[in-house]
Design a protein around this motif. Structure first.
Motif, short mmCIF file in Angstrom:
data_model
loop_
_atom_site.label_atom_id
_atom_site.label_comp_id
_atom_site.label_asym_id
_atom_site.label_seq_id
_atom_site.Cartn_x
_atom_site.Cartn_y
_atom_site.Cartn_z
N UNK A 128 29.34 9.47 -54.68
CA UNK A 128 28.17 8.67 -54.33
C UNK A 128 27.95 8.60 -52.83
N UNK A 129 29.01 8.31 -52.10
CA UNK A 129 28.79 8.13 -50.66
C UNK A 129 28.35 9.43 -50.02
N UNK A 130 28.97 10.53 -50.45
CA UNK A 130 28.58 11.80 -49.85
C UNK A 130 27.17 12.21 -50.28
N UNK A 131 26.90 12.03 -51.55
CA UNK A 131 25.61 12.51 -52.06
C UNK A 131 24.44 11.69 -51.56
N UNK A 132 24.60 10.42 -51.58
CA UNK A 132 23.47 9.56 -51.24
C UNK A 132 23.44 9.18 -49.77
N UNK A 133 24.49 8.56 -49.30
CA UNK A 133 24.41 8.05 -47.95
C UNK A 133 24.50 9.15 -46.90
#
Lengths: 184, 275
Positions: A128-133
């Motif tokens: 999530x953190x890599x993909x979105x933020x």
């Protein structure tokens, strides 16, 4: 899954659990009025971010993904919500991404699979953190990393935007981005 | 005199999709049941993905396939995990059925000496609605469908329930990785509502319990350990203890039957009857 095993009405009924929005309902939820100039600038940035998220999720999951800005609530308040995952951007100004837990599970499993090595108390942020933020460019880049938080600070005035996320036909869900005025 | 043995309760643990914690629940549930004094066996019937030896952190050089091929005796492949807890390693469910021959059951019967006093056999099946998995589900006394609050997992769990319900009117569920008991109840209520409307009004779904999402579970899995042993006071452990108690409440340990109704031989007898 066996072809034709489930009917559309069965799937739709089950997906009621996950904020699934049918096109007709989504139209009814559309932004009620044209945004002002200030919100219009914000809207452009958020729509750009949605495109970046789409590309990042498609890369992660290997499936066509579409993220679209549904609505901006210029000023809102944070209310406690159950069964969602809250991520705080590591930056001086507060910024939160609210993901339905089911979405986090799906992306983590379909995307990277293995969780990062973690100390016991830290949430295993992975995809999530890599993909979105990390795909949000200048909007969030200064934040660097994300941290899982147990709950949001309640009833704080915020700017809130909602995004519709579609990865597979069965997964249509809503992300929320919550930030203070300075972050945008 | 006809030999006597315990009646084994066969409990299949399955899921609609992989990665929902089925094997973690099976292994930890088996441990809790064995700690309660029951003699427990876990049969790793996950088609092509058998991994309970890894989860139990034991070595299983040979498995049920070697028995069916005549390369090993059943008692040679069974792995004692701890007191009252045995692992019957699996390899490939498909191959198991390929080697199912008329004489197989008799050979297994001869091999079950010492393995006929099993109270509970947990069958850790593969995920999905495949034919092989369904055979295990139809052979079991109880079927437990595990799912997580994930759209794909819930849809696939429902599909598993729908297929299994063609020949079974009672199916149990465990909701894993939920945030709260309330969330589990809400999800279960929705599945039950849809199932009664679209599958069969007389289908009986039971929520056996829920496990709250907790990083300690993943931590224990990574260490190839059991969360119920490493974190005995954690919330998931307490929740699984409740599930174990619910299962034990349904086991009648006083019933004694012919040994061909017990243990691994009893399971294979049931499987053979489906051909």
């Amino acid at each position: 899954m066996e072809k034709g095993l489930l009917t559309k009405s069965e799937i739709d009924a089950l997906m009621d659990l996950f904020e699934t929005q049918q096109p007709r309902q989504r139209a009814a939820d559309a932004e009620p009025a044209a945004p002002g100039v200030e919100v219009g600038a914000l809207k452009t940035r958020l729509e750009t971010m949605a495109v970046q998220w789409s590309a990042a999720l498609a890369t992660l999951t290997g499936r066509p993904s579409k993220v679209s800005l549904r609505t901006i609530l210029r000023v809102s308040v944070i209310a406690a919500e159950a069964s969602d995952a809250y991520y705080r951007c590591e930056m001086p100004r507060e910024c939160y991404l609210i993901c339905p837990e089911s979405f986090v599970n799906f992306v983590n499993e379909k995307g990277l699979g293995a969780l990062e090595e973690i100390p016991m108390t830290v949430h295993p942020l992975s995809a999530i953190d890599r993909a979105l933020f990390e795909s949000t460019g200048s909007f969030m880049a200064e934040g660097g990393r994300l941290w899982h938080v147990e709950k949001l600070p309640s009833w704080k005035p915020v700017i809130e935007a909602r995004f519709d996320v579609e990865i597979v036909p069965l997964l249509r869900t809503t992300l929320r981005l919550v930030t203070d005025g300075q972050s945008v | 005199m006809t030999p006597r043995a315990k009646k084994t309760r066969f409990i299949a643990v399955t899921s609609g999709k992989g990665g929902v914690g089925k094997s973690t629940i099976s292994s930890n549930l088996a441990l809790l049941l064995s700690l309660s004094g029951l003699k427990v066996a876990v049969f790793d019937a996950d088609i092509g993905l058998a991994n309970l030896d890894v989860m139990f952190n034991v070595s299983a050089p040979r498995n049920i396939l070697h028995v069916l091929k005549g390369e090993a005796r059943l008692d040679e492949i069974v792995v004692p995990v701890r007191d009252n807890l045995l692992l019957i390693p699996g390899e490939s469910g498909e191959e198991i059925f390929r080697y199912a021959q008329p004489g197989m059951f008799e050979r297994l019967m001869r091999d079950t000496v010492g393995l006929d006093d099993i109270d509970v056999m947990l069958i850790d099946t593969g995920a999905g609605i495949g034919e092989q998995t369904q055979r295990f589900l139809q052979s079991a006394d109880d079927v437990i469908v595990v799912t997580v609050p994930d759209p794909a997992a819930i849809t696939d769990a429902y599909a598993t329930i729908k297929v299994t319900a063609r020949r079974r009117k009672t199916i149990k569920m465990i909701l894993n990785q939920v945030h709260s008991a309330k969330e589990a109840r809400n999800i279960f209520a929705k599945i039950e509502q849809v199932a009664k409307l679209h599958i069969a009004p007389d289908l009986r779904l039971e929520l056996l319990g829920e496990l709250t999402r907790d990083e300690k579970v993943a931590y224990a899995v990574k260490r190839r350990s059991s969360f119920v042993r490493d974190f005995p006071r954690s919330r998931p452990t307490k929740e699984l203890q409740i599930i174990a108690q619910n299962i034990m409440a349904e086991i009648d340990r006083s019933v004694r039957v012919n040994p061909n109704e017990s243990g691994i031989a009893g399971l294979f007898k049931r499987l053979m009857e489906q051909f």
